[in-house]
Design a protein around this motif. Structure first.
Motif, short mmCIF file in Angstrom:
data_model
loop_
_atom_site.label_atom_id
_atom_site.label_comp_id
_atom_site.label_asym_id
_atom_site.label_seq_id
_atom_site.Cartn_x
_atom_site.Cartn_y
_atom_site.Cartn_z
N THR A 193 -25.54 -22.60 -59.98
CA THR A 193 -25.12 -23.91 -60.19
C THR A 193 -26.91 -24.72 -60.33
N HIS B 96 -20.07 -20.12 -72.76
CA HIS B 96 -20.50 -20.76 -74.17
C HIS B 96 -21.73 -21.57 -74.36
N GLN C 142 -24.30 -13.66 -73.27
CA GLN C 142 -22.83 -13.22 -73.32
C GLN C 142 -22.64 -12.01 -73.79
N LEU D 75 -23.06 -20.16 -64.80
CA LEU D 75 -21.98 -20.08 -65.73
C LEU D 75 -21.88 -21.12 -66.59
N THR D 76 -22.43 -22.53 -66.42
CA THR D 76 -22.77 -23.74 -67.37
C THR D 76 -23.89 -24.37 -66.91
N LEU E 216 -23.18 -17.46 -69.31
CA LEU E 216 -22.67 -18.43 -69.86
C LEU E 216 -21.76 -18.28 -71.01
N PRO F 219 -24.13 -24.18 -73.86
CA PRO F 219 -24.15 -26.01 -73.20
C PRO F 219 -24.39 -26.61 -74.25
N HIS G 277 -24.10 -31.54 -67.34
CA HIS G 277 -24.37 -32.86 -68.66
C HIS G 277 -25.80 -33.33 -68.61
N TRP H 251 -21.37 -21.84 -82.72
CA TRP H 251 -22.53 -22.12 -81.75
C TRP H 251 -23.90 -22.15 -82.30
#
Length: 450
Positions: free
Chosen positions: A256, A302, A322, A278-279, A300, A304, A282, A330
């Motif tokens: 993270t 998707h 991925q 993983l992400t 990831l 970000p 914002h 994307w």
């Protein structure tokens, strides 16, 4: 072969001559020498006659068979640089302290078992090489002067830590760069935070599980490299480093990314590749000065969305983000938002197509689409008039768009291990006929087909 004398540089070069002794002509004919290179020989000692060279400032003795630090050097008080790397020296004499003009000392790849505290008396020393030797330990409370630059790079002085009773840093108002990569360091003394002028810090390839808290006190820091450690997160205090421009966190175990990293208002380069992300938060969109970003080899699910808000982004690396095929939208999202991209790496993403819209990236110079499942390329690739480097290897391509023939800037085309080697000659653009399958071309520097 004989030694070479350069009268303009006042340099005597007797390196790589398989010498067992220092040539007498050095102190008999070249007493005005300022630079003496005796490296890559078989010297086991140095003669006292070197004292007849009063002007010598640089002495290179690397790659010899010296087992002891030559005492005669301690009387050559004009020396500014000594290179004794790649010998078998075990200690330095106390008399070393007399070399108060010494600025650079290279003792790498020797046989030291403890840190030579005598070095700490050299007040002008600003470059120190002690790497690639045995693991060193500190004895006593020696003071290590850290002036304009300490290449403590690959020093292994501390048996996995910096005991605060063993070392402290002096001249903290002038230290600018400190390189401590490839050690076994896990922590620092509190005094490390006193390096208030430090701008460049390399802590890569150590054993840090957490970023040392003292790092957040280095408010002048512009470049921080902590790659190849065991970090799982960064402290919120990192946001205090508001001058930071380059941050390398690659090859750690970060899952993270904290909002604190996204508060670094002057960051231009961020390397997050080979982590466990993983992400992205914002707040990542707050990095509005970011120009280079690598998210390669993460998990990831998707792309970000905040990445697409980085209008200043010029280099984007999405290699292996991925293992499953990405939805096409994307890619369109990136293309529509990041018009300043000059380097784009989308290799290893199981892509079966590239949208025509990629040809609108007018500033694109480097494109890596290798190791996907591409069968065709957009017909309008010729619109990429600034493209210099195109990598298409390890795909299922059966042809190259003819429009690429108009891209005069294209100097490297890599199409290794593709079905191009089986394709018909008419599926290769006319402009490539003269170089297929050879690699001779007026336009190309490199062409790889097979």
């Amino acid at each position: 072969m004989a030694a070479i004398w350069d009268p303009e540089a006042m340099k005597y070069d007797a390196s790589n001559l398989n010498l067992d002794d220092v040539p007498e002509d050095l102190w008999k004919k070249y007493t005005n020498a300022k630079i003496v290179n005796l490296s890559h020989n078989n010297l086991t000692s140095l003669p006292r006659e070197l004292l007849n060279l009063p002007n010598v400032e640089e002495l290179i003795l690397a790659n010899n068979l010296l087992e002891k630090f030559p005492q005669v050097l301690c009387k050559m008080k004009g020396l500014r640089m000594i290179n004794l790397g790649y010998n078998v020296i075990k200690a330095v004499p106390r008399e070393l302290s007399s070399l108060q003009n010494l600025e650079e000392l290279n003792l790498e790849c020797n046989a030291f078992e403890k840190f030579p505290n005598e070095i700490c008396t050299l007040r002008k020393l600003n470059s120190l090489h002690l790497g690639f030797g045995r693991r060193l330990t500190f004895v006593g409370s020696g003071q290590l002067p850290v002036t304009n630059i300490v290449r403590a790079a690959t020093i292994k002085p501390l048996m996995q830590s910096y005991p605060s009773t063993s070392i402290y840093f002096e001249y903290t108002e002038t230290a600018r760069k400190l390189y401590l990569q490839q050690n076994e360091i896990v922590r620092f003394p509190d005094t490390f935070g006193l390096l208030s002028a430090l701008e460049d810090l390399d802590l890569s390839s150590n054993n840090f599980e957490e970023l040392p808290t003292q790092v957040s006190s280095l408010k002048a820091l512009r470049c921080l490299k902590v790659f190849n450690n065991n970090l799982t997160a960064l402290p919120d205090t990192i946001e205090q480093l508001q001058e930071l421009q380059e941050l390398d966190l690659s090859s750690n175990n970060i899952e993270t990314l904290s909002d604190a990293v996204c508060g670094l208002a002057n960051l231009t380069t961020l390397d997050l590749q080979n982590n466990q992300l993983l992400t992205l938060p914002h707040s990542f969109s707050n990095l509005q000065t970011l120009e280079c970003l690598s998210l390669a080899k993460n998990s990831l699910a998707h792309l970000p969305i905040p990445v697409c808000s980085l209008k200043t982004l010029k280099k984007l690396n999405l290699w292996i983000i991925q293992y499953q095929p990405y939805p096409m939208n994307w890619m369109n999202l990136i293309i529509s938002k990041l018009e300043h991209l000059s380097s784009f790496n989308i290799s290893y993403n199981a892509l079966s197509d590239i949208p025509e819209e990629i040809c609108t990236l007018k500033k694109l110079r480097k494109l890596d689409c290798s190791n996907n499942k591409l069968k065709t390329l957009p017909a309008s690739m010729g619109k990429l008039q600034r493209l210099q480097d195109l990598t298409l290897s390890c795909n299922k391509l059966t042809g190259i768009p003819n429009s690429l023939g108009s891209v005069k800037s294209l100097h490297k085309l890599d199409a290794k291990i593709t079905t191009l080697r089986h394709c018909q000659i008419d599926s290769v653009p006319d402009c490539y006929l003269s170089i297929f399958p050879t690699i001779i071309s007026e336009n190309f520097h490199k062409l790889y087909i097979m």
